[in-house]
Design a protein around this motif. Structure first.
Motif, PDB file in Angstrom:
ATOM      1  N   ALA A 112     -86.620 -99.705  48.066  1.00 36.84           N
ATOM      2  CA  ALA A 112     -86.008 -98.978  49.605  1.00 36.84           C
ATOM      3  C   ALA A 112     -86.050-100.099  50.543  1.00 36.84           C
ATOM      4  N   ARG A 113     -85.018 -99.878  51.634  1.00 38.04           N
ATOM      5  CA  ARG A 113     -84.901-100.882  52.493  1.00 38.04           C
ATOM      6  C   ARG A 113     -86.272-101.118  53.637  1.00 38.04           C
ATOM      7  N   HIS A 114     -86.892-100.090  53.630  1.00 45.37           N
ATOM      8  CA  HIS A 114     -88.153-100.639  54.432  1.00 45.37           C
ATOM      9  C   HIS A 114     -89.374 -99.964  53.482  1.00 45.37           C
ATOM     10  N   ASN A 115     -90.356-100.579  53.396  1.00 45.71           N
ATOM     11  CA  ASN A 115     -91.639-100.372  52.688  1.00 45.71           C
ATOM     12  C   ASN A 115     -92.371 -98.888  53.221  1.00 45.71           C
ATOM     13  N   LEU A 116     -91.607 -97.858  52.826  1.00 47.48           N
ATOM     14  CA  LEU A 116     -92.101 -96.465  53.406  1.00 47.48           C
ATOM     15  C   LEU A 116     -93.402 -96.037  52.741  1.00 47.48           C
ATOM     16  N   GLY A 117     -93.664 -96.471  51.502  1.00 50.94           N
ATOM     17  CA  GLY A 117     -95.093 -96.103  50.884  1.00 50.94           C
ATOM     18  C   GLY A 117     -96.148 -96.594  51.757  1.00 50.94           C
ATOM     19  N   ALA A 118     -96.054 -97.453  52.493  1.00 51.90           N
ATOM     20  CA  ALA A 118     -97.195 -97.878  53.578  1.00 51.90           C
ATOM     21  C   ALA A 118     -97.379 -96.824  54.497  1.00 51.90           C
ATOM     22  N   LEU A 119     -96.567 -95.934  54.598  1.00 58.49           N
ATOM     23  CA  LEU A 119     -97.105 -94.790  55.591  1.00 58.49           C
ATOM     24  C   LEU A 119     -97.710 -93.688  54.852  1.00 58.49           C
ATOM     25  N   TYR A 120     -98.006 -93.779  53.524  1.00 56.05           N
ATOM     26  CA  TYR A 120     -98.620 -92.696  52.963  1.00 56.05           C
ATOM     27  C   TYR A 120    -100.025 -92.441  53.388  1.00 56.05           C
ATOM     28  N   LEU A 121    -100.563 -93.623  54.053  1.00 55.01           N
ATOM     29  CA  LEU A 121    -102.020 -93.641  54.527  1.00 55.01           C
ATOM     30  C   LEU A 121    -102.100 -93.189  55.809  1.00 55.01           C
ATOM     31  N   LEU A 122    -101.287 -92.892  56.716  1.00 57.19           N
ATOM     32  CA  LEU A 122    -101.267 -92.475  58.169  1.00 57.19           C
ATOM     33  C   LEU A 122    -102.070 -91.329  58.150  1.00 57.19           C
ATOM     34  N   PRO A 123    -102.715 -90.951  59.329  1.00 59.51           N
ATOM     35  CA  PRO A 123    -103.579 -89.904  59.590  1.00 59.51           C
ATOM     36  C   PRO A 123    -102.382 -88.876  59.663  1.00 59.51           C
TER      37      PRO A 123
ATOM     38  N   ALA B  30    -115.762 -96.827  65.205  1.00 63.12           N
ATOM     39  CA  ALA B  30    -114.248 -97.129  65.096  1.00 63.12           C
ATOM     40  C   ALA B  30    -113.944 -96.649  63.710  1.00 63.12           C
ATOM     41  N   GLY B  31    -114.780 -96.848  62.619  1.00 60.01           N
ATOM     42  CA  GLY B  31    -114.361 -96.512  61.408  1.00 60.01           C
ATOM     43  C   GLY B  31    -113.845 -95.209  61.601  1.00 60.01           C
ATOM     44  N   GLY B  36    -109.412 -91.318  61.151  1.00 62.78           N
ATOM     45  CA  GLY B  36    -109.268 -90.164  61.459  1.00 62.78           C
ATOM     46  C   GLY B  36    -107.923 -89.935  62.560  1.00 62.78           C
ATOM     47  N   ALA B  37    -108.073 -90.570  63.706  1.00 67.54           N
ATOM     48  CA  ALA B  37    -107.079 -90.331  64.725  1.00 67.54           C
ATOM     49  C   ALA B  37    -106.002 -91.631  64.541  1.00 67.54           C
ATOM     50  N   THR B  42    -106.366 -95.025  69.094  1.00 73.68           N
ATOM     51  CA  THR B  42    -107.759 -95.109  69.279  1.00 73.68           C
ATOM     52  C   THR B  42    -107.801 -96.218  70.358  1.00 73.68           C
ATOM     53  N   THR B  43    -108.503 -95.918  71.560  1.00 78.84           N
ATOM     54  CA  THR B  43    -108.869 -96.844  72.606  1.00 78.84           C
ATOM     55  C   THR B  43    -110.277 -97.432  72.421  1.00 78.84           C
ATOM     56  N   THR B  44    -110.502 -98.666  73.065  1.00 76.09           N
ATOM     57  CA  THR B  44    -111.907 -99.081  72.844  1.00 76.09           C
ATOM     58  C   THR B  44    -112.805 -98.387  73.685  1.00 76.09           C
ATOM     59  N   ARG B  45    -112.151 -97.586  74.866  1.00 71.14           N
ATOM     60  CA  ARG B  45    -113.059 -96.707  75.525  1.00 71.14           C
ATOM     61  C   ARG B  45    -113.611 -95.477  74.670  1.00 71.14           C
ATOM     62  N   ALA B  46    -112.719 -94.671  73.854  1.00 72.34           N
ATOM     63  CA  ALA B  46    -112.950 -93.738  73.036  1.00 72.34           C
ATOM     64  C   ALA B  46    -114.058 -94.348  71.921  1.00 72.34           C
ATOM     65  N   ILE B  47    -114.029 -95.342  71.205  1.00 77.17           N
ATOM     66  CA  ILE B  47    -114.897 -96.035  70.521  1.00 77.17           C
ATOM     67  C   ILE B  47    -116.316 -96.107  71.249  1.00 77.17           C
ATOM     68  N   ALA B  48    -116.356 -96.798  72.462  1.00 77.75           N
ATOM     69  CA  ALA B  48    -117.557 -96.878  73.250  1.00 77.75           C
ATOM     70  C   ALA B  48    -118.081 -95.263  73.509  1.00 77.75           C
ATOM     71  N   GLU B  49    -117.264 -94.397  73.839  1.00 75.14           N
ATOM     72  CA  GLU B  49    -118.080 -93.283  74.046  1.00 75.14           C
ATOM     73  C   GLU B  49    -118.559 -92.520  72.862  1.00 75.14           C
ATOM     74  N   ARG B  50    -117.809 -92.595  71.680  1.00 76.03           N
ATOM     75  CA  ARG B  50    -118.339 -92.161  70.494  1.00 76.03           C
ATOM     76  C   ARG B  50    -119.687 -92.893  69.976  1.00 76.03           C
ATOM     77  N   ALA B  51    -119.515 -94.170  70.351  1.00 77.71           N
ATOM     78  CA  ALA B  51    -120.963 -94.772  70.075  1.00 77.71           C
ATOM     79  C   ALA B  51    -122.089 -94.632  71.157  1.00 77.71           C
ATOM     80  N   GLY B  52    -121.637 -94.039  71.881  1.00 82.00           N
ATOM     81  CA  GLY B  52    -122.746 -93.848  72.842  1.00 82.00           C
ATOM     82  C   GLY B  52    -123.121 -95.174  73.669  1.00 82.00           C
TER      83      GLY B  52
END
Lengths: 218, 218
Positions: A112-123, B30-31, B36-37, B42-52
Protein backbone atom coordinates in the motif's frame (compact mmCIF):
# COMPACT_ATOMS: atom_id res chain seq x y z
CA UNK A 1 -1.73 7.25 -5.15
CA UNK A 2 -0.90 10.03 -7.59
CA UNK A 3 -3.70 12.50 -8.17
CA UNK A 4 -5.29 11.51 -11.45
CA UNK A 5 -6.67 13.88 -14.04
CA UNK A 6 -9.18 11.31 -15.25
CA UNK A 7 -7.74 11.41 -18.79
CA UNK A 8 -8.71 8.34 -20.79
CA UNK A 9 -11.00 7.04 -18.04
CA UNK A 10 -14.56 6.15 -18.93
CA UNK A 11 -16.89 7.73 -16.39
CA UNK A 12 -20.59 8.28 -16.03
CA UNK A 13 -20.47 11.78 -14.66
CA UNK A 14 -17.78 14.40 -14.25
CA UNK A 15 -19.18 15.46 -10.89
CA UNK A 16 -19.24 11.90 -9.51
CA UNK A 17 -15.68 11.24 -10.71
CA UNK A 18 -14.51 14.47 -9.18
CA UNK A 19 -16.15 13.58 -5.85
CA UNK A 20 -14.50 10.17 -5.93
CA UNK A 21 -11.15 11.76 -6.71
CA UNK A 22 -11.54 14.25 -3.86
CA UNK A 23 -12.26 11.39 -1.46
CA UNK A 24 -9.19 9.49 -2.66
CA UNK A 25 -7.04 12.63 -2.40
CA UNK A 26 -8.12 13.07 1.24
CA UNK A 27 -7.30 9.43 2.04
CA UNK A 28 -3.91 9.65 0.35
CA UNK A 29 -2.98 12.90 2.11
CA UNK A 30 -4.15 11.53 5.46
CA UNK A 31 -2.25 8.25 4.97
CA UNK A 32 0.94 10.19 4.35
CA UNK A 33 0.47 12.56 7.31
CA UNK A 34 -0.77 9.93 9.81
CA UNK A 35 2.18 7.61 9.11
CA UNK A 36 4.72 10.45 8.75
CA UNK A 37 3.88 13.18 11.27
CA UNK A 38 1.60 10.99 13.41
CA UNK A 39 -2.17 10.76 13.87
CA UNK A 40 -2.54 13.08 16.87
CA UNK A 41 -0.19 15.67 15.36
CA UNK A 42 -2.19 15.88 12.10
CA UNK A 43 -5.13 18.32 11.77
CA UNK A 44 -7.97 18.02 9.25
CA UNK A 45 -6.82 21.43 8.02
CA UNK A 46 -3.37 20.00 7.18
CA UNK A 47 -5.02 17.05 5.42
CA UNK A 48 -7.25 19.36 3.34
CA UNK A 49 -4.25 21.53 2.40
CA UNK A 50 -2.16 18.53 1.38
CA UNK A 51 -5.09 17.16 -0.64
CA UNK A 52 -5.58 20.51 -2.37
CA UNK A 53 -9.14 20.89 -1.10
CA UNK A 54 -11.06 23.29 1.07
CA UNK A 55 -11.86 22.02 4.59
CA UNK A 56 -15.58 22.16 3.73
CA UNK A 57 -15.00 19.64 0.92
CA UNK A 58 -13.10 17.38 3.31
CA UNK A 59 -15.98 17.49 5.83
CA UNK A 60 -18.42 16.65 3.02
CA UNK A 61 -16.67 13.27 2.69
CA UNK A 62 -15.54 12.72 6.29
CA UNK A 63 -17.29 14.35 9.27
CA UNK A 64 -14.22 13.84 11.50
CA UNK A 65 -10.56 12.85 11.52
CA UNK A 66 -11.52 9.49 13.05
CA UNK A 67 -13.76 8.80 10.06
CA UNK A 68 -10.74 9.25 7.79
CA UNK A 69 -8.71 6.88 10.00
CA UNK A 70 -11.57 4.36 9.88
CA UNK A 71 -11.77 4.48 6.07
CA UNK A 72 -8.00 4.07 5.72
CA UNK A 73 -7.86 1.13 8.11
CA UNK A 74 -10.90 -0.62 6.60
CA UNK A 75 -9.03 -0.49 3.27
CA UNK A 76 -6.16 -2.47 4.86
CA UNK A 77 -8.49 -5.37 5.74
CA UNK A 78 -11.38 -5.48 3.27
CA UNK A 79 -9.37 -6.62 0.19
CA UNK A 80 -8.02 -9.55 2.25
CA UNK A 81 -11.57 -10.41 3.35
CA UNK A 82 -12.54 -10.40 -0.34
CA UNK A 83 -9.64 -12.75 -1.09
CA UNK A 84 -10.79 -15.00 1.78
CA UNK A 85 -14.34 -15.00 0.36
CA UNK A 86 -13.07 -15.96 -3.09
CA UNK A 87 -10.92 -18.76 -1.66
CA UNK A 88 -13.83 -20.20 0.32
CA UNK A 89 -15.72 -20.83 -2.94
CA UNK A 90 -12.92 -23.01 -4.35
CA UNK A 91 -11.89 -26.59 -3.86
CA UNK A 92 -8.26 -26.65 -2.76
CA UNK A 93 -6.17 -28.17 0.02
CA UNK A 94 -5.92 -26.13 3.24
CA UNK A 95 -2.20 -25.47 2.73
CA UNK A 96 -2.77 -23.74 -0.61
CA UNK A 97 -5.65 -21.68 0.78
CA UNK A 98 -3.70 -20.55 3.83
CA UNK A 99 -0.62 -19.74 1.73
CA UNK A 100 -2.72 -17.75 -0.75
CA UNK A 101 -4.45 -15.71 1.96
CA UNK A 102 -1.23 -14.89 3.84
CA UNK A 103 0.60 -14.05 0.60
CA UNK A 104 -2.18 -11.69 -0.58
CA UNK A 105 -2.52 -10.10 2.87
CA UNK A 106 1.23 -9.41 3.29
CA UNK A 107 1.32 -8.01 -0.25
CA UNK A 108 -1.56 -5.67 0.56
CA UNK A 109 -0.02 -4.39 3.81
CA UNK A 110 3.49 -4.29 2.36
CA UNK A 111 2.76 -2.47 -0.88
CA UNK A 112 0.00 0.00 0.00
CA UNK A 113 1.30 3.49 -0.77
CA UNK A 114 1.56 4.31 2.95
CA UNK A 115 2.47 1.96 5.81
CA UNK A 116 -1.03 1.96 7.30
CA UNK A 117 -0.45 -1.17 9.39
CA UNK A 118 1.70 1.11 11.58
CA UNK A 119 -1.57 2.73 12.71
CA UNK A 120 -2.96 -0.54 14.20
CA UNK A 121 -1.32 0.25 17.54
CA UNK A 122 -2.80 3.74 17.96
CA UNK A 123 -4.85 4.24 21.15
CA UNK A 124 -7.61 5.67 18.90
CA UNK A 125 -8.25 2.16 17.52
CA UNK A 126 -10.61 1.55 20.45
CA UNK A 127 -12.89 4.47 19.47
CA UNK A 128 -16.56 3.70 18.60
CA UNK A 129 -16.02 5.09 15.07
CA UNK A 130 -13.52 2.30 14.42
CA UNK A 131 -15.97 -0.46 15.35
CA UNK A 132 -16.40 -1.58 11.75
CA UNK A 133 -12.63 -1.80 11.21
CA UNK A 134 -12.28 -3.82 14.42
CA UNK A 135 -15.10 -6.16 13.38
CA UNK A 136 -13.65 -6.69 9.90
CA UNK A 137 -10.17 -7.32 11.27
CA UNK A 138 -11.64 -9.79 13.79
CA UNK A 139 -13.48 -11.53 10.93
CA UNK A 140 -10.23 -11.83 8.95
CA UNK A 141 -8.54 -13.29 12.01
CA UNK A 142 -11.40 -15.81 12.33
CA UNK A 143 -10.76 -16.93 8.74
CA UNK A 144 -7.08 -17.52 9.57
CA UNK A 145 -8.18 -19.41 12.68
CA UNK A 146 -10.49 -21.71 10.73
CA UNK A 147 -7.67 -22.49 8.25
CA UNK A 148 -5.19 -23.13 11.08
CA UNK A 149 -7.78 -25.47 12.67
CA UNK A 150 -8.31 -27.26 9.33
CA UNK A 151 -4.51 -27.69 9.11
CA UNK A 152 -4.77 -29.88 12.22
CA UNK A 153 -3.62 -27.60 15.07
CA UNK A 154 -5.38 -28.99 18.16
CA UNK A 155 -8.10 -26.96 19.88
CA UNK A 156 -6.14 -26.13 23.03
CA UNK A 157 -3.36 -24.52 20.96
CA UNK A 158 -5.61 -22.93 18.33
CA UNK A 159 -6.10 -19.49 19.92
CA UNK A 160 -2.44 -18.71 20.52
CA UNK A 161 -1.31 -20.29 17.24
CA UNK A 162 -3.81 -18.09 15.38
CA UNK A 163 -2.49 -15.03 17.28
CA UNK A 164 1.01 -15.96 16.12
CA UNK A 165 -0.02 -16.46 12.48
CA UNK A 166 -1.96 -13.18 12.41
CA UNK A 167 0.89 -11.40 14.23
CA UNK A 168 3.41 -12.73 11.71
CA UNK A 169 1.33 -11.39 8.81
CA UNK A 170 0.78 -7.97 10.42
CA UNK A 171 4.45 -7.69 11.48
CA UNK A 172 5.19 -6.62 7.89
CA UNK A 173 4.26 -3.12 9.14
CA UNK A 174 7.20 -3.16 11.58
CA UNK A 175 9.57 -4.51 8.92
CA UNK A 176 8.41 -1.82 6.50
CA UNK A 177 9.02 0.91 9.06
CA UNK A 178 12.62 -0.33 9.48
CA UNK A 179 13.19 -0.99 5.75
CA UNK A 180 11.10 1.34 3.59
CA UNK A 181 12.53 -0.21 0.38
CA UNK A 182 11.89 -3.84 1.29
CA UNK A 183 11.29 -6.49 -1.40
CA UNK A 184 7.55 -7.03 -0.82
CA UNK A 185 7.26 -10.05 -3.12
CA UNK A 186 10.10 -11.89 -1.34
CA UNK A 187 8.63 -11.00 2.07
CA UNK A 188 5.16 -12.19 1.00
CA UNK A 189 6.51 -15.54 -0.26
CA UNK A 190 8.70 -16.14 2.80
CA UNK A 191 5.95 -14.90 5.11
CA UNK A 192 3.34 -17.22 3.60
CA UNK A 193 5.84 -20.12 3.77
CA UNK A 194 6.38 -19.29 7.46
CA UNK A 195 2.64 -19.18 8.17
CA UNK A 196 2.45 -22.77 6.88
CA UNK A 197 5.30 -23.76 9.21
CA UNK A 198 3.42 -22.22 12.16
CA UNK A 199 0.30 -24.15 11.16
CA UNK A 200 2.30 -27.39 11.32
CA UNK A 201 2.09 -27.97 7.55
CA UNK A 202 5.86 -28.35 7.13
CA UNK A 203 8.03 -26.92 4.37
CA UNK A 204 6.05 -25.60 1.38
CA UNK A 205 7.36 -26.55 -2.07
CA UNK A 206 7.15 -24.85 -5.47
CA UNK A 207 4.10 -26.93 -6.42
CA UNK A 208 2.09 -25.70 -3.44
CA UNK A 209 3.12 -22.09 -4.12
CA UNK A 210 2.07 -22.39 -7.78
CA UNK A 211 -1.33 -23.84 -6.97
CA UNK A 212 -1.86 -21.17 -4.27
CA UNK A 213 -1.02 -18.40 -6.75
CA UNK A 214 -3.41 -19.97 -9.27
CA UNK A 215 -6.21 -19.72 -6.66
CA UNK A 216 -5.61 -15.96 -6.52
CA UNK A 217 -5.62 -15.50 -10.27
CA UNK A 218 -9.04 -16.71 -11.40
CA UNK B 1 5.06 -0.55 39.15
CA UNK B 2 3.37 0.63 42.33
CA UNK B 3 4.93 3.66 43.97
CA UNK B 4 7.06 2.33 46.81
CA UNK B 5 7.60 3.99 50.13
CA UNK B 6 11.02 2.42 50.55
CA UNK B 7 9.96 0.70 53.79
CA UNK B 8 12.21 -2.24 54.65
CA UNK B 9 14.58 -1.54 51.77
CA UNK B 10 18.29 -1.29 52.52
CA UNK B 11 19.66 1.85 50.92
CA UNK B 12 22.81 3.88 51.05
CA UNK B 13 21.18 7.28 51.06
CA UNK B 14 17.63 8.50 51.46
CA UNK B 15 18.19 11.23 48.88
CA UNK B 16 19.56 8.83 46.26
CA UNK B 17 16.70 6.40 46.83
CA UNK B 18 14.19 9.17 46.55
CA UNK B 19 15.74 10.36 43.27
CA UNK B 20 15.62 6.83 41.91
CA UNK B 21 12.00 6.52 42.97
CA UNK B 22 11.11 9.82 41.34
CA UNK B 23 12.71 8.65 38.08
CA UNK B 24 10.76 5.37 38.22
CA UNK B 25 7.52 7.22 39.00
CA UNK B 26 8.03 9.39 35.91
CA UNK B 27 8.68 6.34 33.72
CA UNK B 28 5.62 4.53 35.08
CA UNK B 29 3.32 7.52 34.61
CA UNK B 30 4.68 8.13 31.11
CA UNK B 31 4.28 4.46 30.14
CA UNK B 32 0.65 4.57 31.20
CA UNK B 33 -0.12 7.85 29.41
CA UNK B 34 1.86 7.11 26.22
CA UNK B 35 0.14 3.74 25.73
CA UNK B 36 -3.26 4.94 26.91
CA UNK B 37 -3.80 8.50 25.70
CA UNK B 38 -1.02 8.41 23.09
CA UNK B 39 2.47 9.88 22.91
CA UNK B 40 1.64 13.11 21.04
CA UNK B 41 -1.43 13.76 23.23
CA UNK B 42 0.59 13.51 26.47
CA UNK B 43 2.32 16.57 27.93
CA UNK B 44 5.25 16.51 30.37
CA UNK B 45 2.93 18.44 32.70
CA UNK B 46 0.44 15.55 32.67
CA UNK B 47 3.27 13.07 33.31
CA UNK B 48 4.54 15.09 36.27
CA UNK B 49 1.01 15.35 37.72
CA UNK B 50 0.40 11.60 37.36
CA UNK B 51 3.80 10.88 38.93
CA UNK B 52 3.04 13.21 41.85
CA UNK B 53 6.03 15.44 41.11
CA UNK B 54 6.65 19.05 40.18
CA UNK B 55 7.59 19.63 36.52
CA UNK B 56 11.00 20.91 37.65
CA UNK B 57 11.71 17.51 39.25
CA UNK B 58 10.68 15.78 36.04
CA UNK B 59 13.04 17.98 34.00
CA UNK B 60 15.84 17.19 36.46
CA UNK B 61 15.61 13.55 35.34
CA UNK B 62 14.51 14.00 31.72
CA UNK B 63 15.22 17.19 29.73
CA UNK B 64 12.45 16.38 27.23
CA UNK B 65 9.49 14.10 26.55
CA UNK B 66 11.58 12.26 23.94
CA UNK B 67 14.15 11.45 26.62
CA UNK B 68 11.39 9.75 28.63
CA UNK B 69 10.31 7.80 25.54
CA UNK B 70 13.94 6.80 24.92
CA UNK B 71 14.39 5.54 28.49
CA UNK B 72 11.13 3.55 28.35
CA UNK B 73 11.99 1.94 25.02
CA UNK B 74 15.58 1.13 26.01
CA UNK B 75 14.11 -0.77 28.97
CA UNK B 76 12.15 -2.98 26.51
CA UNK B 77 15.35 -4.13 24.79
CA UNK B 78 18.24 -4.00 27.26
CA UNK B 79 17.13 -6.92 29.49
CA UNK B 80 16.88 -9.12 26.38
CA UNK B 81 20.38 -8.02 25.32
CA UNK B 82 21.55 -9.01 28.81
CA UNK B 83 19.91 -12.43 28.36
CA UNK B 84 21.64 -12.75 24.96
CA UNK B 85 24.97 -11.88 26.55
CA UNK B 86 24.48 -14.49 29.27
CA UNK B 87 23.53 -17.14 26.72
CA UNK B 88 26.61 -16.44 24.59
CA UNK B 89 28.85 -17.43 27.51
CA UNK B 90 27.27 -20.90 27.75
CA UNK B 91 27.72 -24.12 25.84
CA UNK B 92 24.34 -25.21 24.50
CA UNK B 93 22.81 -26.24 21.19
CA UNK B 94 21.51 -23.42 18.98
CA UNK B 95 17.88 -24.56 19.39
CA UNK B 96 17.98 -24.16 23.18
CA UNK B 97 19.69 -20.75 22.92
CA UNK B 98 17.20 -19.43 20.37
CA UNK B 99 14.23 -20.79 22.36
CA UNK B 100 15.56 -19.23 25.58
CA UNK B 101 16.10 -15.80 24.01
CA UNK B 102 12.68 -15.70 22.31
CA UNK B 103 10.94 -16.95 25.47
CA UNK B 104 12.63 -14.32 27.68
CA UNK B 105 12.02 -11.54 25.13
CA UNK B 106 8.30 -12.31 24.69
CA UNK B 107 7.95 -12.53 28.49
CA UNK B 108 9.57 -9.11 28.88
CA UNK B 109 7.39 -7.42 26.23
CA UNK B 110 4.27 -9.29 27.31
CA UNK B 111 4.47 -8.71 31.05
CA UNK B 112 5.93 -5.22 31.40
CA UNK B 113 3.42 -3.12 33.33
CA UNK B 114 2.54 -1.13 30.18
CA UNK B 115 2.42 -2.37 26.59
CA UNK B 116 5.48 -0.40 25.52
CA UNK B 117 6.03 -2.44 22.34
CA UNK B 118 2.99 -0.58 21.02
CA UNK B 119 5.24 2.51 20.87
CA UNK B 120 7.66 0.91 18.37
CA UNK B 121 5.58 2.17 15.46
CA UNK B 122 5.50 5.85 16.51
CA UNK B 123 6.92 8.28 13.93
CA UNK B 124 9.04 9.75 16.78
CA UNK B 125 11.16 6.55 16.76
CA UNK B 126 13.32 8.08 14.04
CA UNK B 127 14.31 11.06 16.23
CA UNK B 128 18.03 11.55 17.05
CA UNK B 129 17.27 11.16 20.78
CA UNK B 130 16.16 7.58 20.12
CA UNK B 131 19.43 6.61 18.41
CA UNK B 132 20.55 4.48 21.36
CA UNK B 133 17.26 2.58 21.46
CA UNK B 134 17.47 1.97 17.70
CA UNK B 135 21.07 0.76 18.01
CA UNK B 136 20.24 -1.59 20.89
CA UNK B 137 17.19 -2.99 19.09
CA UNK B 138 19.34 -3.51 15.95
CA UNK B 139 21.94 -5.29 18.09
CA UNK B 140 19.25 -7.59 19.53
CA UNK B 141 18.04 -8.34 16.01
CA UNK B 142 21.63 -9.17 14.98
CA UNK B 143 21.79 -11.72 17.81
CA UNK B 144 18.59 -13.37 16.53
CA UNK B 145 20.10 -13.32 13.03
CA UNK B 146 23.29 -15.06 14.14
CA UNK B 147 21.24 -17.78 15.90
CA UNK B 148 18.99 -18.23 12.83
CA UNK B 149 22.15 -18.55 10.70
CA UNK B 150 23.62 -21.08 13.14
CA UNK B 151 20.36 -23.06 12.85
CA UNK B 152 21.21 -23.58 9.18
CA UNK B 153 19.01 -21.07 7.34
CA UNK B 154 20.91 -20.36 4.10
CA UNK B 155 22.45 -16.92 3.51
CA UNK B 156 20.07 -15.81 0.77
CA UNK B 157 17.06 -16.36 3.05
CA UNK B 158 18.69 -15.14 6.26
CA UNK B 159 17.64 -11.47 6.16
CA UNK B 160 13.94 -12.05 5.60
CA UNK B 161 13.80 -15.06 7.93
CA UNK B 162 15.35 -12.95 10.69
CA UNK B 163 12.78 -10.20 9.98
CA UNK B 164 10.05 -12.81 10.41
CA UNK B 165 11.49 -14.19 13.66
CA UNK B 166 11.95 -10.72 15.12
CA UNK B 167 8.50 -9.68 13.89
CA UNK B 168 6.95 -12.75 15.50
CA UNK B 169 8.54 -11.90 18.86
CA UNK B 170 7.54 -8.23 18.72
CA UNK B 171 4.00 -9.04 17.55
CA UNK B 172 3.19 -9.82 21.20
CA UNK B 173 2.54 -6.05 21.44
CA UNK B 174 -0.33 -6.33 18.94
CA UNK B 175 -1.74 -9.42 20.69
CA UNK B 176 -1.55 -7.62 24.02
CA UNK B 177 -3.41 -4.61 22.65
CA UNK B 178 -6.23 -6.93 21.50
CA UNK B 179 -6.19 -9.13 24.64
CA UNK B 180 -5.03 -7.18 27.70
CA UNK B 181 -5.45 -10.25 29.94
CA UNK B 182 -3.49 -12.69 27.79
CA UNK B 183 -1.66 -15.68 29.30
CA UNK B 184 1.92 -14.41 28.86
CA UNK B 185 3.57 -17.70 29.86
CA UNK B 186 1.58 -19.69 27.28
CA UNK B 187 2.28 -17.06 24.61
CA UNK B 188 6.00 -17.08 25.43
CA UNK B 189 6.22 -20.89 25.20
CA UNK B 190 4.21 -21.10 21.97
CA UNK B 191 6.03 -18.08 20.54
CA UNK B 192 9.46 -19.57 21.27
CA UNK B 193 8.32 -22.91 19.80
CA UNK B 194 7.20 -21.04 16.67
CA UNK B 195 10.50 -19.18 16.38
CA UNK B 196 12.22 -22.58 16.21
CA UNK B 197 9.81 -23.67 13.45
CA UNK B 198 10.68 -20.51 11.47
CA UNK B 199 14.38 -21.24 11.93
CA UNK B 200 13.84 -24.68 10.37
CA UNK B 201 14.56 -26.52 13.64
CA UNK B 202 11.32 -28.52 13.57
CA UNK B 203 8.99 -29.23 16.47
CA UNK B 204 10.51 -28.47 19.89
CA UNK B 205 9.99 -31.09 22.60
CA UNK B 206 9.78 -30.88 26.40
CA UNK B 207 13.47 -31.77 26.73
CA UNK B 208 14.56 -28.80 24.63
CA UNK B 209 12.25 -26.45 26.53
CA UNK B 210 13.62 -27.68 29.88
CA UNK B 211 17.24 -27.24 28.87
CA UNK B 212 16.43 -23.78 27.45
CA UNK B 213 14.78 -22.74 30.71
CA UNK B 214 17.79 -24.05 32.63
CA UNK B 215 20.02 -21.74 30.55
CA UNK B 216 17.97 -18.78 31.80
CA UNK B 217 18.13 -19.81 35.43
CA UNK B 218 21.81 -19.93 36.27
Amino acid sequence: MTKTTGVGRPRASGAAASKREARLAVLDAAGELFTGAGYAATTTRAIAERAGLRQASLYYHFPSKEDILAALLEDTVRPSLDVAGGLSAKLAPVGARLWALAYADIHLLGSARHNLGALYLLPEISSPRLARFRAERAELKRVYGSLVAAAGVPGELLGIRTDLVFGLVESIAIVRRDQPDLDVEAHAVEGADSVLRLAGLGEPDAGLRDSARALLED
